[in-house]
Design a protein around this motif. Sequence first.
Motif, PDB file in Angstrom:
ATOM      1  N   LYS A 153       1.246  -1.121   0.254  1.00 12.10           N
ATOM      2  CA  LYS A 153       0.143   0.248  -0.237  1.00 12.10           C
ATOM      3  C   LYS A 153       0.860   1.194   0.561  1.00 12.10           C
ATOM      4  O   LYS A 153       1.842   1.139   0.265  1.00 12.10           O
ATOM      5  CB  LYS A 153      -0.717   0.252   1.141  1.00 12.10           C
ATOM      6  CG  LYS A 153      -1.945  -0.794   1.123  1.00 12.10           C
ATOM      7  CD  LYS A 153      -2.608  -0.840   2.598  1.00 12.10           C
ATOM      8  CE  LYS A 153      -3.739  -2.119   2.810  1.00 12.10           C
ATOM      9  NZ  LYS A 153      -4.208  -1.946   4.320  1.00 12.10           N
ATOM     10  N   TYR A 154       0.778   1.754  -0.560  1.00 14.39           N
ATOM     11  CA  TYR A 154       1.254   3.555  -1.049  1.00 14.39           C
ATOM     12  C   TYR A 154       2.765   3.218  -0.791  1.00 14.39           C
ATOM     13  O   TYR A 154       3.565   3.874  -0.608  1.00 14.39           O
ATOM     14  CB  TYR A 154       0.633   4.679   0.385  1.00 14.39           C
ATOM     15  CG  TYR A 154      -0.842   4.436   0.124  1.00 14.39           C
ATOM     16  CD1 TYR A 154      -0.949   5.694  -0.707  1.00 14.39           C
ATOM     17  CD2 TYR A 154      -1.106   3.840   1.041  1.00 14.39           C
ATOM     18  CE1 TYR A 154      -2.821   5.804  -1.020  1.00 14.39           C
ATOM     19  CE2 TYR A 154      -2.701   4.673   1.084  1.00 14.39           C
ATOM     20  CZ  TYR A 154      -2.836   5.554  -0.170  1.00 14.39           C
ATOM     21  OH  TYR A 154      -4.977   5.714  -0.372  1.00 14.39           O
ATOM     22  N   THR A 155       2.883   2.504  -1.690  1.00 16.05           N
ATOM     23  CA  THR A 155       4.768   1.506  -1.946  1.00 16.05           C
ATOM     24  C   THR A 155       5.234   3.033  -2.217  1.00 16.05           C
ATOM     25  O   THR A 155       6.417   3.500  -1.931  1.00 16.05           O
ATOM     26  CB  THR A 155       5.179   1.212  -3.007  1.00 16.05           C
ATOM     27  OG1 THR A 155       3.957   1.325  -3.849  1.00 16.05           O
ATOM     28  CG2 THR A 155       4.547   0.132  -2.786  1.00 16.05           C
ATOM     29  N   SER A 156       5.007   4.307  -3.241  1.00 16.47           N
ATOM     30  CA  SER A 156       5.588   6.153  -3.840  1.00 16.47           C
ATOM     31  C   SER A 156       5.815   6.248  -2.633  1.00 16.47           C
ATOM     32  O   SER A 156       6.074   7.524  -2.562  1.00 16.47           O
ATOM     33  CB  SER A 156       4.728   6.105  -4.752  1.00 16.47           C
ATOM     34  OG  SER A 156       3.167   6.491  -4.068  1.00 16.47           O
ATOM     35  N   LEU A 157       5.107   6.130  -1.428  1.00 18.67           N
ATOM     36  CA  LEU A 157       4.945   7.323  -0.157  1.00 18.67           C
ATOM     37  C   LEU A 157       6.294   6.885   0.848  1.00 18.67           C
ATOM     38  O   LEU A 157       6.797   7.503   1.701  1.00 18.67           O
ATOM     39  CB  LEU A 157       4.191   7.127   0.961  1.00 18.67           C
ATOM     40  CG  LEU A 157       3.203   8.048  -0.015  1.00 18.67           C
ATOM     41  CD1 LEU A 157       2.009   8.042   1.585  1.00 18.67           C
ATOM     42  CD2 LEU A 157       3.329   9.055  -0.618  1.00 18.67           C
ATOM     43  N   ALA A 158       6.968   5.595   0.146  1.00 17.68           N
ATOM     44  CA  ALA A 158       8.308   5.483   0.907  1.00 17.68           C
ATOM     45  C   ALA A 158       8.973   6.680   2.029  1.00 17.68           C
ATOM     46  O   ALA A 158      10.154   6.537   0.361  1.00 17.68           O
ATOM     47  CB  ALA A 158       8.719   4.391   0.916  1.00 17.68           C
TER      48      ALA A 158
END
Length: 293
Positions: A77-82
């Motif tokens: 989930k929301y890997t782009s926010l890592a």
Amino acid sequence: MTELCIDFGGTAVKIGVLDTGSPLATTQIPVDRRDPLGRAEIAARELIAGTRPEAIGVALPGVVDRRAGTLVRAHDKYTSLAGVDVRAWAEKSFGAPAAIENDARAALVGETVHGVAAGARDAVLMTIGTGIGTAAMMDGIVLRGATDHAGILGGHVTVDVDAGPCNCGNVGCAESLASTWALRTHPDLRTHPDLRALVEAAGHDRGARDVLDRFVRVWGAALVTLCHAYDPAVAIVSGGVLAAREAIVPGLTAHLERHMWSSAHRPQVVVPDRPDLSVLRGLAVIARKDLDA
């Protein structure tokens, strides 16, 4: 006091403008996996219509580092926010101090301050949807632990040691066995696109009813573990599937009665009247407390 609250959910982003916890305006948009912050910023600016909130609350569906303002881990989930400083984004975008919190914790705060469990000081929450989120409060204190992991991993207790691996690394997790994610990943369950469809089908299809009965037992097992760990007076069960509470709550209550430790208190099981507002209301409280501090 006006708070801008943004709840990044599994399938949708809920945004609300609240006045000391009371909703003034809300909106909802689909999750943009490529640019979740950019799309949320556009929708939030449209909602606040040029006004400036005094505090901001942001909820994320995973482990958060409140001090760093980042999402630590939310499997798939929301890997782009890592590694992204979400708090800095919120403060720069909207010009006010921001607080970041796990979504289940925010929902627990919302329900124990403004919702169905208002005034409760010992409570647990389990929200059922794409995954299974949990949170716990003891003596009025929301549990976070040394690294912000406390209370929120109740969906990743093992309920079947012989089951396959969960994407978290554990085996036989409640979330991997009984959630929308489970419906999508298990070949024999894919005829049901989501939990609401499963509940609807269970009303006339024996196979679907058997699946739902197993799901309720899995949820019950996870809830027993939460109750054994935190000894709550009230257990809040939430999520869109609880619109059909009569198909779920009696089974959960019966499971607690049968399987909890003999002398343990059986908590009252309650369902929010407005689950869509739980996280937003909780974020308003958390953001206000952080600002006051």
